[in-house]
Scaffold this motif. Structure first.
Motif, PDB file in Angstrom:
ATOM      1  N   GLU A  76      27.223  29.665  77.690  1.00  0.00           N
ATOM      2  CA  GLU A  76      27.098  28.389  78.433  1.00  0.00           C
ATOM      3  C   GLU A  76      26.833  28.578  79.908  1.00  0.00           C
ATOM      4  O   GLU A  76      27.312  29.621  80.641  1.00  0.00           O
ATOM      5  CB  GLU A  76      28.376  27.608  78.168  1.00  0.00           C
ATOM      6  CG  GLU A  76      28.403  27.055  76.638  1.00  0.00           C
ATOM      7  CD  GLU A  76      29.737  26.218  76.591  1.00  0.00           C
ATOM      8  OE1 GLU A  76      29.840  25.286  77.371  1.00  0.00           O
ATOM      9  OE2 GLU A  76      30.592  26.616  75.595  1.00  0.00           O
ATOM     10  N   GLU A  79      30.154  29.600  81.695  1.00  0.00           N
ATOM     11  CA  GLU A  79      30.572  30.899  81.299  1.00  0.00           C
ATOM     12  C   GLU A  79      29.638  32.020  81.955  1.00  0.00           C
ATOM     13  O   GLU A  79      30.250  33.086  82.427  1.00  0.00           O
ATOM     14  CB  GLU A  79      30.433  31.043  79.832  1.00  0.00           C
ATOM     15  CG  GLU A  79      30.502  32.398  79.327  1.00  0.00           C
ATOM     16  CD  GLU A  79      30.474  32.540  77.546  1.00  0.00           C
ATOM     17  OE1 GLU A  79      30.690  33.418  77.075  1.00  0.00           O
ATOM     18  OE2 GLU A  79      29.760  31.629  77.089  1.00  0.00           O
ATOM     19  N   SER A 110      20.520  22.347  73.847  1.00  0.00           N
ATOM     20  CA  SER A 110      21.835  21.662  73.515  1.00  0.00           C
ATOM     21  C   SER A 110      22.306  21.855  72.202  1.00  0.00           C
ATOM     22  O   SER A 110      21.515  21.582  70.988  1.00  0.00           O
ATOM     23  CB  SER A 110      21.576  20.248  73.931  1.00  0.00           C
ATOM     24  OG  SER A 110      22.870  19.495  73.523  1.00  0.00           O
ATOM     25  N   GLU A 112      25.530  21.296  69.693  1.00  0.00           N
ATOM     26  CA  GLU A 112      26.636  20.379  69.450  1.00  0.00           C
ATOM     27  C   GLU A 112      27.227  19.904  70.854  1.00  0.00           C
ATOM     28  O   GLU A 112      28.285  20.029  71.208  1.00  0.00           O
ATOM     29  CB  GLU A 112      27.682  21.221  68.847  1.00  0.00           C
ATOM     30  CG  GLU A 112      27.477  21.698  67.450  1.00  0.00           C
ATOM     31  CD  GLU A 112      28.390  22.737  66.799  1.00  0.00           C
ATOM     32  OE1 GLU A 112      29.518  22.840  67.466  1.00  0.00           O
ATOM     33  OE2 GLU A 112      28.155  23.091  65.729  1.00  0.00           O
ATOM     34  N   GLY A 113      26.326  19.353  71.673  1.00  0.00           N
ATOM     35  CA  GLY A 113      26.693  18.528  72.715  1.00  0.00           C
ATOM     36  C   GLY A 113      26.681  19.710  74.065  1.00  0.00           C
ATOM     37  O   GLY A 113      27.240  19.217  75.159  1.00  0.00           O
ATOM     38  N   LYS A 114      26.575  20.994  73.887  1.00  0.00           N
ATOM     39  CA  LYS A 114      27.047  21.825  74.770  1.00  0.00           C
ATOM     40  C   LYS A 114      25.415  22.680  75.382  1.00  0.00           C
ATOM     41  O   LYS A 114      24.672  22.856  74.229  1.00  0.00           O
ATOM     42  CB  LYS A 114      27.938  22.998  74.379  1.00  0.00           C
ATOM     43  CG  LYS A 114      29.241  22.483  74.500  1.00  0.00           C
ATOM     44  CD  LYS A 114      30.226  23.611  73.523  1.00  0.00           C
ATOM     45  CE  LYS A 114      31.591  23.063  73.290  1.00  0.00           C
ATOM     46  NZ  LYS A 114      32.425  24.175  73.176  1.00  0.00           N
ATOM     47  N   ALA A 115      25.099  22.953  76.421  1.00  0.00           N
ATOM     48  CA  ALA A 115      24.288  23.640  76.755  1.00  0.00           C
ATOM     49  C   ALA A 115      24.323  25.138  76.442  1.00  0.00           C
ATOM     50  O   ALA A 115      25.205  25.545  77.026  1.00  0.00           O
ATOM     51  CB  ALA A 115      23.878  23.388  78.337  1.00  0.00           C
ATOM     52  N   ILE A 116      23.310  25.574  75.786  1.00  0.00           N
ATOM     53  CA  ILE A 116      23.512  27.171  75.496  1.00  0.00           C
ATOM     54  C   ILE A 116      22.209  27.724  76.072  1.00  0.00           C
ATOM     55  O   ILE A 116      21.160  27.451  75.931  1.00  0.00           O
ATOM     56  CB  ILE A 116      23.592  27.300  74.035  1.00  0.00           C
ATOM     57  CG1 ILE A 116      24.886  26.552  73.493  1.00  0.00           C
ATOM     58  CG2 ILE A 116      23.652  28.963  73.667  1.00  0.00           C
ATOM     59  CD1 ILE A 116      26.197  27.068  73.946  1.00  0.00           C
TER      60      ILE A 116
END
Length: 120
Positions: A76, A79, A110, A112-116
């Protein structure tokens, strides 16, 4: 007076007002021009510049972030910035990641709603 966002003392002549709050110049610029990962025109421009040999070499922060992404496999944005151990400011890091994405060096999805982020 202190900047509303970063809490640093700001001299009288370096204060900027936005929405009734006072900010230092750096925070004011970040508020008015945040990093945008989804910008089709910027993506098109970056690809066009690269096609015509007009892309400049990677900056040191971009090199550092790209190396970290390759080492971690995927991460992320927050991170990645944390892994720089303070070498890259979070707002600057987001801008560098957006630039890397436009250059086609990384992919941001995106999940599960998180930027990867992962390297290409």
């Amino acid at each position: 007076m202190k900047c509303r966002q970063c809490r640093r003392d700001i001299p009288q002549d370096d204060r900027y007002e936005h929405a009734g709050n006072l900010y230092c110049e750096d925070c004011y610029i970040q508020i008015l021009s945040p990093a945008r990962f989804c910008d089709p025109w910027a993506d098109y421009s970056a690809k066009s510049f690269e096609k015509h040999g007009m892309i400049s070499p990677l900056t040191e922060p971009q090199k550092m972030l790209l190396k970290l992404i390759k080492e971690l496999g995927k991460a992320e944005p927050a991170e990645l910035i944390e892994h720089t151990r303070g070498a890259i400011d979070p707002a600057d890091g987001e801008r560098e990641l957006a630039a890397l994405s436009r250059m086609g060096k990384i992919e941001i999805k995106s999940v599960e709603g998180k930027a990867i982020i992962r390297a290409l």
